[in-house]
Design an enzyme around this catalytic site. Sequence first.
Site, mmCIF file in Angstrom:
data_model
loop_
_atom_site.group_PDB
_atom_site.id
_atom_site.type_symbol
_atom_site.label_atom_id
_atom_site.label_comp_id
_atom_site.label_asym_id
_atom_site.label_seq_id
_atom_site.Cartn_x
_atom_site.Cartn_y
_atom_site.Cartn_z
ATOM 1 N N CYS A 2 -13.866 -12.827 6.754
ATOM 2 C CA CYS A 2 -15.173 -13.169 7.304
ATOM 3 C C CYS A 2 -16.276 -13.424 6.286
ATOM 4 O O CYS A 2 -16.150 -13.203 5.088
ATOM 5 C CB CYS A 2 -15.673 -12.096 8.270
ATOM 6 S SG CYS A 2 -14.504 -11.581 9.503
ATOM 7 N N ASN A 74 -18.329 -8.127 6.745
ATOM 8 C CA ASN A 74 -17.399 -8.951 5.989
ATOM 9 C C ASN A 74 -16.543 -7.995 5.186
ATOM 10 O O ASN A 74 -17.064 -7.202 4.409
ATOM 11 C CB ASN A 74 -18.162 -9.890 5.048
ATOM 12 C CG ASN A 74 -17.275 -10.496 3.973
ATOM 13 O OD1 ASN A 74 -16.104 -10.759 4.206
ATOM 14 N ND2 ASN A 74 -17.837 -10.710 2.789
ATOM 15 N N ASP A 99 -11.559 -2.619 13.024
ATOM 16 C CA ASP A 99 -12.259 -1.745 12.083
ATOM 17 C C ASP A 99 -13.768 -1.890 12.205
ATOM 18 O O ASP A 99 -14.520 -0.975 11.853
ATOM 19 C CB ASP A 99 -11.792 -1.991 10.642
ATOM 20 C CG ASP A 99 -11.955 -3.428 10.188
ATOM 21 O OD1 ASP A 99 -12.045 -4.335 11.042
ATOM 22 O OD2 ASP A 99 -11.963 -3.657 8.958
#
Length: 594
Positions: A2, A74, A99
């Site tokens: 990400c 990220n 997560d």
Amino acid sequence: MCGIFGYFHRDGHSMPADALRAMGESIRHRGPDDQGIFSAPGVGLGNQRLSIIDLAGGHQPFLSDDGRIVVVQNGEIFNHVELAQELARSGHPCRTHSDTEVLLRLYEREGIGFIHKLNGMFAIAIYDAREQAMYLVRDRIGVKPLYLHDDGQQLTFGSEIKAVLKAGMPTPGMDEEALHHFLSFNYVPAPFTLYQGVRHLMPGHLLKIDAAGTQVRRWWNLAEVAPEHGRSEGDWIEEFNAVLDDAVRLRLRSDVPFGAFLSGGVDSSTIVGLMARHMAEPVKTFCIGFDDPRYDESAFAQEAADRFGTQHVMEKVDPDMLDLWPMATYHCDQPHGDVSFLPTYRVSALAARHVKVVLTGDGGDELFAGYDKYKDFFAQPEAGSWSDDEFQRRYFDSISLFTHRGKQALYEPALARRLDAVNSFDVARPYFQEVAHQDRINQALYLDMQLLLSGNNLVKPDRMGMAVSLEARTPFLDYRMMELAFRMPGSLKLKDGVTKYLYKKAVAPLIGENLAYRRKQMFTVPVGEWFRTSKADYVHSHCRAKVGESPVFDPSALQRMASAHVAGQENRTRELRAVIALSHWACAEKESAP
């Protein structure tokens, strides 16, 4: 995994929705699988998702049940399974296996202090409407990037500078002080960037912003680790192997195919060997090879692949990759004189055809004194007699690209006057001071951990991997491994002229003596030779006195340097690479933007 982006406006003014989307689109390569955006008056958080964990349930942003807390990240939280189990036991169960939801539930239960529990690589943004505040958090050593711009009213953030620049602000001018430091370090050292007003959130730091202002604090500090003496080598070896093995185990958690880069060096061979212990199927490994044996490591990679029975993919490539340089610079947003970014891109592109995640050996050299430069520096007969100040300045000089005098001679006169009082040693000095309690080998390593690693060597796998939507995981940079390394005396890292002395003893039974003690090769290509022969015209055409519209170099001084190298009178390879990198940076977006 990400990229993230967003903003917080202290007066509650909202960014246009198309600008917020454009921030995300500019880093779509980091997360092509999904885009998610949260907007409220004066605030926006977004995520470009590369789906790795919980493919169906991991859409970001994650919101609390009342919609008052919003989280994007990220990276990866490698101990998220254990944290989710702990949350469930305490009555805060997660509804997904993501997560990122773990971050939300931990924040709901504990507030921002939860970050100390994380084992991972991450840049996190949390908006808490109850406090009308936003938190930004960066991982301990800066594996994942996070850039900021604050104009006094609005703070804008993004995983890459290009996302920040899409927020609607005028394009910032070039930061001359950052340029000066670039020419010392061969990369722009954090917190500087070459864009005025754009800065890094530093590794191990936390930022809180609300209407009253901005607070930044350090939440983890490697310098606080104290050295331990009196332990046997066997004791250290046992701990080293146990911690690294568990760091690798945690980084095998993935819901998509994964593998490893494998050069046949001690770092990558060790990681692959440990992966093979934990996996029921063969490890997928990737390397590129060159026809020039001075730079080709593919035979060593094959030796490691055979030893561990991997599913090995090797591709021979043309070492002349200079046509990739503008593209690599575009993805980095800043110049790097390190041309190993180019082969890193090629091996990343190779791996991305087969997997979405790779494990790498990054960090081993900086933690355990793996570079020959450490051996050469500390082998100087007079090294033991230097004062602290002499040692610090001499080590800084040994890693510097241009001296202060060399830069002044190269600058155009007006810039030389403006930068005459700027001293790049001032960037390094505070880091030396932080670890005055460590021996000098560890002081040198600490400086490189804080500057070289986060400023260049971790940028390489992140940007080149993300350019092809490939996630790179670094077991050596598990925080337990970093803390172990700085508890270990430097004399066990560099001993009797052997780099990574104890590390090699620890892993030789796993990877074999030949791979453990083979001569280190740098992952690079013979640019200096090309600059004298086939690429001489390239050198002259890319050594430009202006960087964009800004006069930087004295044209005659620049051409003298280039001509001396092309003629074989001097070896100015590294200096020319830096100057050419600046040229590519000035043109990167128009040359390389998708």
